[in-house]
Write a protein that holds these residues in place. Structure first.
Motif, PDB file in Angstrom:
ATOM      1  N   GLY A 108       0.828  -1.190   0.000  1.00 41.10           N
ATOM      2  CA  GLY A 108       0.000   0.000   0.000  1.00 41.10           C
ATOM      3  C   GLY A 108       0.864   1.242   0.000  1.00 41.10           C
ATOM      4  O   GLY A 108       2.067   1.187   0.271  1.00 41.10           O
ATOM      5  N   GLU A 109       0.233   2.360  -0.284  1.00 40.72           N
ATOM      6  CA  GLU A 109       0.951   3.622  -0.415  1.00 40.72           C
ATOM      7  C   GLU A 109       1.734   4.010   0.838  1.00 40.72           C
ATOM      8  O   GLU A 109       2.807   4.592   0.757  1.00 40.72           O
ATOM      9  CB  GLU A 109      -0.042   4.731  -0.771  1.00 40.72           C
ATOM     10  CG  GLU A 109       0.583   6.068  -1.021  1.00 40.72           C
ATOM     11  CD  GLU A 109      -0.454   7.126  -1.336  1.00 40.72           C
ATOM     12  OE1 GLU A 109      -0.250   8.272  -0.901  1.00 40.72           O
ATOM     13  OE2 GLU A 109      -1.443   6.799  -2.008  1.00 40.72           O
ATOM     14  N   ALA A 110       1.221   3.683   2.006  1.00 42.82           N
ATOM     15  CA  ALA A 110       1.866   4.074   3.271  1.00 42.82           C
ATOM     16  C   ALA A 110       2.661   2.943   3.913  1.00 42.82           C
ATOM     17  O   ALA A 110       2.990   2.995   5.097  1.00 42.82           O
ATOM     18  CB  ALA A 110       0.805   4.574   4.245  1.00 42.82           C
ATOM     19  N   VAL A 111       3.014   1.921   3.147  1.00 47.30           N
ATOM     20  CA  VAL A 111       3.658   0.737   3.722  1.00 47.30           C
ATOM     21  C   VAL A 111       4.984   1.065   4.421  1.00 47.30           C
ATOM     22  O   VAL A 111       5.288   0.514   5.475  1.00 47.30           O
ATOM     23  CB  VAL A 111       3.833  -0.374   2.669  1.00 47.30           C
ATOM     24  CG1 VAL A 111       4.861  -0.016   1.619  1.00 47.30           C
ATOM     25  CG2 VAL A 111       4.171  -1.697   3.343  1.00 47.30           C
ATOM     26  N   GLU A 112       5.757   1.986   3.864  1.00 46.44           N
ATOM     27  CA  GLU A 112       7.027   2.341   4.500  1.00 46.44           C
ATOM     28  C   GLU A 112       6.799   2.979   5.865  1.00 46.44           C
ATOM     29  O   GLU A 112       7.552   2.730   6.812  1.00 46.44           O
ATOM     30  CB  GLU A 112       7.846   3.263   3.602  1.00 46.44           C
ATOM     31  CG  GLU A 112       8.388   2.585   2.367  1.00 46.44           C
ATOM     32  CD  GLU A 112       9.117   3.534   1.427  1.00 46.44           C
ATOM     33  OE1 GLU A 112       9.215   4.747   1.739  1.00 46.44           O
ATOM     34  OE2 GLU A 112       9.582   3.067   0.374  1.00 46.44           O
ATOM     35  N   VAL A 176      -0.976   4.529  11.574  1.00 44.67           N
ATOM     36  CA  VAL A 176      -0.579   5.364  10.430  1.00 44.67           C
ATOM     37  C   VAL A 176      -1.819   5.935   9.750  1.00 44.67           C
ATOM     38  O   VAL A 176      -1.871   7.123   9.409  1.00 44.67           O
ATOM     39  CB  VAL A 176       0.291   4.561   9.443  1.00 44.67           C
ATOM     40  CG1 VAL A 176       0.460   5.309   8.108  1.00 44.67           C
ATOM     41  CG2 VAL A 176       1.655   4.268  10.057  1.00 44.67           C
ATOM     42  N   MET A 177      -2.825   5.114   9.539  1.00 46.49           N
ATOM     43  CA  MET A 177      -4.042   5.580   8.864  1.00 46.49           C
ATOM     44  C   MET A 177      -4.781   6.626   9.710  1.00 46.49           C
ATOM     45  O   MET A 177      -5.302   7.606   9.174  1.00 46.49           O
ATOM     46  CB  MET A 177      -4.964   4.405   8.530  1.00 46.49           C
ATOM     47  CG  MET A 177      -4.413   3.491   7.455  1.00 46.49           C
ATOM     48  SD  MET A 177      -4.069   4.376   5.925  1.00 46.49           S
ATOM     49  CE  MET A 177      -2.486   3.701   5.517  1.00 46.49           C
ATOM     50  N   ALA A 178      -4.797   6.461  11.018  1.00 45.43           N
ATOM     51  CA  ALA A 178      -5.437   7.436  11.887  1.00 45.43           C
ATOM     52  C   ALA A 178      -4.696   8.772  11.823  1.00 45.43           C
ATOM     53  O   ALA A 178      -5.318   9.833  11.741  1.00 45.43           O
ATOM     54  CB  ALA A 178      -5.471   6.923  13.328  1.00 45.43           C
ATOM     55  N   ARG A 179      -3.393   8.714  11.837  1.00 49.86           N
ATOM     56  CA  ARG A 179      -2.598   9.941  11.761  1.00 49.86           C
ATOM     57  C   ARG A 179      -2.811  10.650  10.427  1.00 49.86           C
ATOM     58  O   ARG A 179      -2.925  11.869  10.377  1.00 49.86           O
ATOM     59  CB  ARG A 179      -1.128   9.609  11.961  1.00 49.86           C
ATOM     60  CG  ARG A 179      -0.248  10.822  12.034  1.00 49.86           C
ATOM     61  CD  ARG A 179       1.177  10.422  12.404  1.00 49.86           C
ATOM     62  NE  ARG A 179       1.893  11.588  12.801  1.00 49.86           N
ATOM     63  CZ  ARG A 179       2.117  11.949  14.049  1.00 49.86           C
ATOM     64  NH1 ARG A 179       1.697  11.218  15.030  1.00 49.86           N
ATOM     65  NH2 ARG A 179       2.780  13.048  14.331  1.00 49.86           N
ATOM     66  N   ARG A 180      -2.889   9.886   9.337  1.00 50.92           N
ATOM     67  CA  ARG A 180      -3.122  10.489   8.016  1.00 50.92           C
ATOM     68  C   ARG A 180      -4.527  11.107   7.931  1.00 50.92           C
ATOM     69  O   ARG A 180      -4.701  12.110   7.272  1.00 50.92           O
ATOM     70  CB  ARG A 180      -2.943   9.437   6.919  1.00 50.92           C
ATOM     71  CG  ARG A 180      -1.479   9.125   6.687  1.00 50.92           C
ATOM     72  CD  ARG A 180      -1.281   8.127   5.574  1.00 50.92           C
ATOM     73  NE  ARG A 180       0.114   8.097   5.251  1.00 50.92           N
ATOM     74  CZ  ARG A 180       0.583   8.029   4.028  1.00 50.92           C
ATOM     75  NH1 ARG A 180      -0.225   7.962   2.999  1.00 50.92           N
ATOM     76  NH2 ARG A 180       1.878   8.027   3.799  1.00 50.92           N
ATOM     77  N   ALA A 181      -5.485  10.488   8.597  1.00 53.57           N
ATOM     78  CA  ALA A 181      -6.858  11.013   8.570  1.00 53.57           C
ATOM     79  C   ALA A 181      -6.942  12.370   9.275  1.00 53.57           C
ATOM     80  O   ALA A 181      -7.767  13.206   8.917  1.00 53.57           O
ATOM     81  CB  ALA A 181      -7.812  10.016   9.222  1.00 53.57           C
ATOM     82  N   LEU A 182      -6.057  12.578  10.262  1.00 55.73           N
ATOM     83  CA  LEU A 182      -6.044  13.842  10.991  1.00 55.73           C
ATOM     84  C   LEU A 182      -5.391  14.962  10.194  1.00 55.73           C
ATOM     85  O   LEU A 182      -5.542  16.133  10.511  1.00 55.73           O
ATOM     86  CB  LEU A 182      -5.334  13.683  12.335  1.00 55.73           C
ATOM     87  CG  LEU A 182      -6.036  12.777  13.356  1.00 55.73           C
ATOM     88  CD1 LEU A 182      -5.156  12.587  14.581  1.00 55.73           C
ATOM     89  CD2 LEU A 182      -7.384  13.367  13.740  1.00 55.73           C
ATOM     90  N   GLY A 183      -4.658  14.548   9.161  1.00 57.59           N
ATOM     91  CA  GLY A 183      -4.031  15.540   8.285  1.00 57.59           C
ATOM     92  C   GLY A 183      -2.758  15.978   8.818  1.00 57.59           C
ATOM     93  O   GLY A 183      -2.070  16.833   8.698  1.00 57.59           O
TER      94      GLY A 183
END
Length: 183
Positions: A108-112, A176-183
């Motif tokens: 996925g895009e955020a795998v790293e 990681v997904m939660a942090r990205r959702a917060l912007g």
């Protein structure tokens, strides 16, 4: 009479998807540890090239031809996945490792970013390129991690750690997904 049913190490644990990150099981086929005897490395490499089209992998590298892969697994040792080695008798110590490990693909895009939370090494594509592999720690587990694509890795851990491996990766992906959702 008891009827035995073969089960994979990750059966019932995968697939898992968290945002744009997916975890799926890798079907390895036969897995064999190959350790050339002293002075036989070139001969082993020549036999492998003749039989499966691959040379013994260099340190920290994985090579593939079709469904057969050779993954560096430590000093003087590699794992052959997807086929049983032939013609190496007398040249190398070989041990069947089929079923001993849990092997999954995380992509996925955020795998790293997900792996950066768990693995103490730089896995960015500018440093750890496709075909690179390493023996390292993931949280508290010994694993083999191999980059298999721009946004994809294969991770191999001992079978007994399958549940923990999936749990740790899933929790890191959620973070990681939660942090990205917060912007």
């Amino acid at each position: 009479m008891a009827r035995l049913i073969a089960k994979s190490a990750l059966m019932g644990l995968l697939p898992v998807t968290v945002g744009g990150i997916s975890l799926t099981e890798v079907e390895t086929g036969p897995v064999t540890s190959i350790a050339p005897f002293k002075g036989q490395s070139r001969a082993v490499s020549a036999v492998l090239k003749e039989r499966v089209g691959l040379r013994f992998p260099p340190v920290n590298r994985a090579v593939a031809a079709g469904d057969v892969r050779l993954i560096w697994a430590g000093k003087g040792r590699a794992l052959m996945l997807g086929a049983k080695p032939e013609g190496l008798e007398g040249l190398a110590a070989m041990t069947d490792q089929t079923g001993a490990n849990a092997v999954l693909r995380i992509e996925g895009e955020a795998v790293e970013d997900v792996l950066a939370r768990l693995i103490p090494m730089d896995l960015r594509s500018t440093v750890f390129k496709t075909g690179h592999t390493a023996r390292t720690m993931l949280a508290h587990m010994q694993v083999s991690v191999t980059r298999v694509g721009a946004d994809a890795f294969e991770i191999m851990a001992m079978r007994s750690m399958a549940g923990t491996l999936v749990h740790d990766l899933e929790q890191a992906a959620k973070g990681v997904m939660a942090r990205r959702a917060l912007g």
